[in-house]
Design a protein around this motif. Sequence first.
Motif, short mmCIF file in Angstrom:
data_model
loop_
_atom_site.label_atom_id
_atom_site.label_comp_id
_atom_site.label_asym_id
_atom_site.label_seq_id
_atom_site.Cartn_x
_atom_site.Cartn_y
_atom_site.Cartn_z
N GLU A 148 45.81 66.64 113.42
CA GLU A 148 46.89 67.55 113.05
C GLU A 148 47.05 67.64 111.52
N LEU A 149 46.53 66.61 110.81
CA LEU A 149 46.56 66.65 109.34
C LEU A 149 45.57 67.66 108.78
N GLY A 150 44.59 68.03 109.59
CA GLY A 150 43.52 68.89 109.12
C GLY A 150 42.18 68.20 109.31
N PRO A 151 41.11 68.82 108.89
CA PRO A 151 39.77 68.27 109.14
C PRO A 151 39.53 66.97 108.37
N THR A 152 38.73 66.12 108.96
CA THR A 152 38.30 64.90 108.30
C THR A 152 36.80 64.74 108.49
N ARG A 153 36.18 63.94 107.66
CA ARG A 153 34.73 63.74 107.76
C ARG A 153 34.35 62.29 108.01
N LEU A 154 35.36 61.40 108.14
CA LEU A 154 35.05 59.98 108.27
C LEU A 154 36.11 59.28 109.11
N TRP A 155 35.65 58.56 110.14
CA TRP A 155 36.55 57.80 111.01
C TRP A 155 36.26 56.30 110.89
N LYS A 156 37.34 55.52 110.95
CA LYS A 156 37.23 54.07 111.02
C LYS A 156 37.74 53.63 112.39
N ILE A 157 36.87 53.03 113.18
CA ILE A 157 37.22 52.61 114.53
C ILE A 157 37.37 51.09 114.57
N LYS A 158 38.54 50.62 114.96
CA LYS A 158 38.78 49.18 115.07
C LYS A 158 38.25 48.69 116.42
N LEU A 159 37.37 47.70 116.38
CA LEU A 159 36.90 47.02 117.58
C LEU A 159 37.18 45.52 117.43
#
Length: 352
Positions: A148-159
């Motif tokens: 909802e903030l707008g497009p992004t190009r990088l995700w950080k996934i917590k495992l």
Amino acid sequence: MQIDIDIYTVKKLVPLRFSQKVEVSDQIAIFRLSHEGVTGLGEVAPFRYYGIDNSWTALEKWFPRLKLLEEFSPLQRVLIDNKLRKLGVPSAILAGIDIALHDWMGKSLGLPLCDLLGLQGMPYPDTSLTIGINDPSAAVARLNSWLELGPTRLWKIKLGSPDGLDADKSMFEALADSIQTTTTKVYVDVNGGWNQEQAFHMAEWLKPFGVLFLEQPLARGEETQLAELSETSALPIYADESCLHTDDIRGLVRGAKAGCHGINIKLMKCGGIAEAIRMIVLAKHHNLKVMLGCFSNTILGNTAAAHISSLVDYVDLDSHLNLVNDPCTDGAVWSAGRLIPNGLPGLGVSCL
């Protein structure tokens, strides 16, 4: 020089769960250092892990003693830092003071800090958005709410789920179905939640998904195993909790070899902007990639890091975007997946 300290409780819009705990809210402090009609702002955000105590209880005990700063000028930043380090002041407080002194200098000269540091015109890396440990459907819902903030190009996934690797895999697969339909990139942060065997297995399992790297798969204190993992892992390994400051970088490097492929620098861990720049230089000398990260920082703390983010490879400065009641305004602007300083003098941040 006068110092004033304001204390706030900041609450998260969405609780953040990772391998060690769930974060819902935090107390933070805003330092105001005033001299000759100019006030510099700095932030103190607590953290605590592996016996490194920058908890709120530990930090607030030091606040009354900071009146000693009144005998200094803001132009004596190195003397101030030397004095406080000799006293054993926690790194988060060192960071707050260092940030405020840099803000004061920029405001005094009428220049944004990034320009003062000679970084004008440098490109800014993408800023990752973080998805904490959760069940698959809730994780996907969080991804969609971020968009909802707008497009992004990088995700950080917590495992590193306490429920084990099957839970990690289920969550990641659910997210991958959504992420792979775009051109966005992904990296995984484990916060020391795996052992060496699990980390090796998960690196192999995650590689076909195009994951960029694993951040802190093993606990702090297991740096020997981290180095062994870095030599054999299917994915590059970055150190976070294992790398607080320049001394930790030296500990990770043995001769021509580094015990990881990259590091995550946080201003609260290392003690501020000046030490962060020293870490960046040392890391680059050893061919390490560099990320700038955050704790439960407001826009003030993340803007301070954003002013030097053009020096690094990856940026993880999203915590302020998940606050219900940030006491600070203005600052670096979230724009097309990047956090970019606003061009105002100093840090360009205002606080209540």
